[in-house]
Design a protein around this motif. Sequence first.
Motif, mmCIF file in Angstrom:
data_model
loop_
_atom_site.group_PDB
_atom_site.id
_atom_site.type_symbol
_atom_site.label_atom_id
_atom_site.label_comp_id
_atom_site.label_asym_id
_atom_site.label_seq_id
_atom_site.Cartn_x
_atom_site.Cartn_y
_atom_site.Cartn_z
ATOM 1 N N LEU A 1 72.273 -37.680 60.348
ATOM 2 C CA LEU A 1 73.398 -37.162 58.917
ATOM 3 C C LEU A 1 72.106 -37.080 58.675
ATOM 4 O O LEU A 1 70.898 -37.880 57.553
ATOM 5 C CB LEU A 1 73.986 -38.854 58.707
ATOM 6 C CG LEU A 1 74.446 -38.557 57.407
ATOM 7 C CD1 LEU A 1 75.632 -37.355 57.430
ATOM 8 C CD2 LEU A 1 75.368 -39.878 57.199
ATOM 9 N N LEU A 2 72.069 -35.912 57.488
ATOM 10 C CA LEU A 2 71.765 -35.715 56.139
ATOM 11 C C LEU A 2 72.377 -35.720 55.041
ATOM 12 O O LEU A 2 73.417 -35.866 54.638
ATOM 13 C CB LEU A 2 71.211 -34.073 55.893
ATOM 14 C CG LEU A 2 71.666 -33.597 58.083
ATOM 15 C CD1 LEU A 2 70.967 -31.715 57.350
ATOM 16 C CD2 LEU A 2 69.471 -33.330 57.114
ATOM 17 N N VAL A 3 71.497 -36.479 54.496
ATOM 18 C CA VAL A 3 72.133 -37.022 52.734
ATOM 19 C C VAL A 3 71.791 -36.541 51.879
ATOM 20 O O VAL A 3 70.113 -36.520 51.455
ATOM 21 C CB VAL A 3 72.045 -38.603 52.540
ATOM 22 C CG1 VAL A 3 72.756 -39.074 50.427
ATOM 23 C CG2 VAL A 3 73.053 -39.180 53.133
ATOM 24 N N PHE A 4 71.529 -34.901 50.870
ATOM 25 C CA PHE A 4 71.250 -33.999 50.686
ATOM 26 C C PHE A 4 71.083 -34.655 48.644
ATOM 27 O O PHE A 4 72.616 -34.556 48.288
ATOM 28 C CB PHE A 4 71.090 -32.849 50.886
ATOM 29 C CG PHE A 4 70.362 -32.859 51.633
ATOM 30 C CD1 PHE A 4 69.348 -33.545 52.565
ATOM 31 C CD2 PHE A 4 70.214 -31.391 52.505
ATOM 32 C CE1 PHE A 4 68.543 -33.100 53.209
ATOM 33 C CE2 PHE A 4 69.291 -30.939 53.750
ATOM 34 C CZ PHE A 4 68.473 -32.109 54.276
ATOM 35 N N ASP A 5 70.676 -34.054 48.031
ATOM 36 C CA ASP A 5 71.405 -33.897 46.600
ATOM 37 C C ASP A 5 71.010 -32.129 46.283
ATOM 38 O O ASP A 5 70.294 -31.766 47.113
ATOM 39 C CB ASP A 5 69.951 -34.077 45.423
ATOM 40 C CG ASP A 5 69.507 -34.212 43.965
ATOM 41 O OD1 ASP A 5 71.669 -34.007 43.756
ATOM 42 O OD2 ASP A 5 69.430 -34.487 43.094
ATOM 43 N N LEU B 1 68.322 -38.379 57.096
ATOM 44 C CA LEU B 1 67.066 -37.684 56.279
ATOM 45 C C LEU B 1 68.279 -37.604 54.625
ATOM 46 O O LEU B 1 68.716 -37.115 54.629
ATOM 47 C CB LEU B 1 67.199 -36.248 56.789
ATOM 48 C CG LEU B 1 65.909 -35.455 55.932
ATOM 49 C CD1 LEU B 1 64.179 -36.103 55.621
ATOM 50 C CD2 LEU B 1 65.657 -34.554 56.539
ATOM 51 N N ILE B 2 66.974 -38.310 53.797
ATOM 52 C CA ILE B 2 67.144 -38.209 52.582
ATOM 53 C C ILE B 2 66.456 -37.204 51.886
ATOM 54 O O ILE B 2 65.282 -37.512 52.149
ATOM 55 C CB ILE B 2 67.325 -39.532 51.837
ATOM 56 C CG1 ILE B 2 68.070 -41.086 52.312
ATOM 57 C CG2 ILE B 2 67.066 -39.523 50.679
ATOM 58 C CD1 ILE B 2 68.006 -42.353 52.386
ATOM 59 N N ALA B 3 67.071 -36.655 51.107
ATOM 60 C CA ALA B 3 66.591 -35.811 50.286
ATOM 61 C C ALA B 3 66.175 -35.901 48.535
ATOM 62 O O ALA B 3 67.734 -35.310 48.810
ATOM 63 C CB ALA B 3 67.116 -33.810 50.385
ATOM 64 N N GLU B 4 65.798 -36.469 47.853
ATOM 65 C CA GLU B 4 66.492 -36.747 46.109
ATOM 66 C C GLU B 4 64.862 -36.194 45.743
ATOM 67 O O GLU B 4 63.904 -37.180 45.943
ATOM 68 C CB GLU B 4 66.517 -37.813 46.658
ATOM 69 C CG GLU B 4 66.660 -38.842 44.817
ATOM 70 C CD GLU B 4 68.105 -38.141 44.478
ATOM 71 O OE1 GLU B 4 67.524 -37.635 42.777
ATOM 72 O OE2 GLU B 4 68.891 -37.764 44.545
ATOM 73 N N ASP B 5 65.017 -35.930 44.317
ATOM 74 C CA ASP B 5 63.832 -34.888 43.597
ATOM 75 C C ASP B 5 63.653 -36.623 42.454
ATOM 76 O O ASP B 5 62.474 -36.173 42.007
ATOM 77 C CB ASP B 5 64.065 -33.746 42.967
ATOM 78 C CG ASP B 5 65.238 -33.797 41.874
ATOM 79 O OD1 ASP B 5 66.670 -34.568 42.132
ATOM 80 O OD2 ASP B 5 64.826 -33.203 40.728
ATOM 81 N N ASP B 6 64.406 -36.976 42.874
ATOM 82 C CA ASP B 6 64.759 -38.508 41.482
ATOM 83 C C ASP B 6 62.769 -39.655 42.468
ATOM 84 O O ASP B 6 64.215 -39.593 43.510
ATOM 85 C CB ASP B 6 65.257 -39.254 41.308
ATOM 86 C CG ASP B 6 65.088 -39.886 39.716
ATOM 87 O OD1 ASP B 6 64.652 -40.737 40.076
ATOM 88 O OD2 ASP B 6 65.565 -39.823 39.047
ATOM 89 N N ASP B 7 62.220 -39.751 41.657
ATOM 90 C CA ASP B 7 61.816 -41.181 42.765
ATOM 91 C C ASP B 7 62.444 -41.963 42.764
ATOM 92 O O ASP B 7 62.404 -43.298 43.651
ATOM 93 C CB ASP B 7 60.587 -41.310 42.270
ATOM 94 C CG ASP B 7 59.177 -39.902 42.325
ATOM 95 O OD1 ASP B 7 60.403 -39.122 43.279
ATOM 96 O OD2 ASP B 7 58.742 -39.497 41.622
ATOM 97 N N ASP B 8 63.121 -42.448 41.648
ATOM 98 C CA ASP B 8 63.517 -44.141 41.873
ATOM 99 C C ASP B 8 64.656 -44.035 42.761
ATOM 100 O O ASP B 8 64.517 -45.109 43.278
ATOM 101 C CB ASP B 8 64.144 -44.447 39.843
ATOM 102 C CG ASP B 8 63.329 -44.154 39.324
ATOM 103 O OD1 ASP B 8 61.703 -44.923 40.167
ATOM 104 O OD2 ASP B 8 63.153 -44.581 37.973
ATOM 105 N N LEU B 9 65.889 -43.073 42.525
ATOM 106 C CA LEU B 9 66.935 -42.760 43.219
ATOM 107 C C LEU B 9 66.076 -42.692 44.574
ATOM 108 O O LEU B 9 67.112 -43.639 46.342
ATOM 109 C CB LEU B 9 67.887 -41.679 42.593
ATOM 110 C CG LEU B 9 68.223 -41.644 41.710
ATOM 111 C CD1 LEU B 9 69.407 -40.911 41.111
ATOM 112 C CD2 LEU B 9 69.690 -42.887 41.766
ATOM 113 N N ARG B 10 65.530 -41.791 45.212
ATOM 114 C CA ARG B 10 64.868 -42.081 46.077
ATOM 115 C C ARG B 10 64.216 -43.360 47.149
ATOM 116 O O ARG B 10 64.776 -43.847 48.255
ATOM 117 C CB ARG B 10 63.613 -41.122 46.362
ATOM 118 C CG ARG B 10 63.964 -40.098 48.027
ATOM 119 C CD ARG B 10 62.606 -39.395 47.795
ATOM 120 N NE ARG B 10 61.500 -39.182 47.143
ATOM 121 C CZ ARG B 10 60.676 -39.341 46.549
ATOM 122 N NH1 ARG B 10 61.427 -38.356 45.454
ATOM 123 N NH2 ARG B 10 59.379 -39.756 45.166
#
Length: 733
Positions: A659-663, A614-623
């Motif tokens: 796994l969680l990959v969080f900003d 599960l990826i949590a990223e507020d930047d659209d390009d990086l996500r």
Amino acid sequence: MDSCLTDRAFTELNDQIINLLDSFSALSMLSSLDIRYPNLEIILRKALRGLMENMDMERCSIFLLQKDQLVNCVGLDWDDVLLDAPEVSLLRQSVSLDASTGEGIMGLAVQTKTLQHCRDCSSDERFKVVPGHAIGSIISVPIFQPGGDVLGVLNVSHPRSCFFNEWHERLLVVYCNCLGQLIINHRLVTQMDREIEKRTSLLMRTLEEVRKVEKGLRESEEQLNLVLEGSNDGFWDWSLVTREIKLSQRWAEILCYTLPEVEQCFQGGTDLIHPEDAPSVRTMISKHLAGSLPHYCLEYRMQTHNGEWKWILDRGKVVEWDDLGRPLRMTGTTTDVTDRRWAEEEKRRLENQLNHSQKMEAIGQLAGGVAHEFNNIMTAIIGYGHLMVMKTEEHSPLRHFAAQILTSAERASTLTRSLLTFSRKQVSNPYHVNVNESIEKMGKLLSRLIREDIEFKTELADARLIIMADDGQLEQVLMNLVTNARDAMPSGGLVFISTGLEELGPESVPSLSSGQTGTFVRISVLDSGIGMDEKTREKIFEPFFTTKEPGKGTGLGLAIVYGIIKQQNGFIRVSSKPREGTEVSLFFPLIQGEGERTEATASSPMKTGTETILIAEDDDDLRRLNRELFEACGYCVIEAANGKEALDLFQEYQNVIDLLVFDVIMPKMNGKEVFEKIRILRPDMRVLFTSGYTGDVLNGSRGIGSEYDFIAKPQPPEELMAKVREILDRPKE
């Protein structure tokens, strides 16, 4: 007949003898009078009494001349003599018989300056009748003073006519001459006594004033001494004519001398003024003596008895001049201002430290402000560059272009890390480092940084020198210092690295606090280059300050070194002089014992897997980039644009997520808050935090601690995949 003649002759002789004795007695009486007696009238009364007692007369008087008028001074008749009363009691108002010059018998005596004898007053026109007195005959004799001027008149009278004879006339002439001398002597003595009294009074007043002045001077001197003692000042008095200098005891004490010792120094020509200050002292004194300055005031150094230098404040002015206006004497005070100068120097040093710290903070704030956005951009560039490399043929031109993009991106990322390191905002991973081993491992790398005309030497201490530091940052510090040493020797020279232990305290390094004192590990980099002056040395740690030519230096090298050393609780000491080389010494607190560090093994280009992330990223390009990277490596990906969305998705897919990959910093809910709620649902859930923010933000109230796995942006995809694989492969607790 003969017998009758003989008897008559005898009688005449006897009368002459008696007259002679009477004359002598009268004159003796006159000469015995005390002319110092203050009252002239009493003296004259005594004189007249003596005259009447030795001459047959009824009455006598003395008139003194005042301008052209004869004024009755004193008179005496036979009744007064018979009463034998004291002269003081006889002082009574005389009958007013004043006469003018030429008027009456007295006036004629004054006018003619000759004796006037009126034998029969009843028929003599010269006689002026005196009411109440029966006068048959009278003689008026002028009283002369030395030089011939008339003082007055002596009058003698008798009731009978033709009473006075030639003997009376002769006696009275002599008597009046003596009487004139007596009057003049009395006047002189009286005048002299008055003058003496006046002068004595003046002298007494003068003496009293002198005593008052002396008392005032003593009081002023005592007050001055009290003031000088209270102010702790020394006093000096300089004769510009004899060149003699008088000093106070306190003046000598300031320089740790006794008074005779310091006076001997001046007499012997010993100059105690610091050679660097002596010209300015002479110039200031010369200007004051020439009248250009109203006062002399200067601070300079003087050598004490034990050879040390003290700062003194010297103040003075000219206090005495000659008739031509030339200075004769100069006085002043001397104050020991050594402690104040040291305090001012310490204040300046602390102010410089504060200004420097504020500069560092300002640059750090600037670097930290752009770090997040810049790191996100670089992460996207690096990520897509790696995807391009992965998806192109090995010999494809596109792969070469992608490699160039990655190289430039890495340089940009290194610059960002350098700025953050300089501002001490870069996340550091300190551990126990053996300094000697690290330098030995870097030996070949450091030697390749210098030219063939530069000799490279090391001298490492025998002791095990363990410090708490980031090995990568320590490597960066040494590379920067060796590079600067190389650039400082355009014609070749020597670079010498040494290590050792030193005991340091506040007295040797004033900037240290009491908690930092103790044993320090020293790393010194010495070069034989061009060196630098004090002004340059004070600026070398300022960001973007460089002495190199344009294009050959960024001005960040030593600023980065400064930031790294401060981040590791160390400090730097720089010694340098023009044309004498430079030595930069780094000091780190010594760590007792030695920790272990597991070296990372070389990883494969990309770690893969099949788990769900599960990826949590507020930047659209990086996500999007992270989704493509993870999917390219075989992972299943669920993506969220903010913290709240990530929590909702986890609740929906919690049974399949591995796994969680969080900003860390996200809108609506930050990464740490989301993970804490998820752990309530799945205590065994694993997480990898990532962020482009600086260390001080991450360590704040919304940040994460060292107990969590973290990787900073921008990161190469292989490092991210390796970290993800390493977390997933750990055994569950």
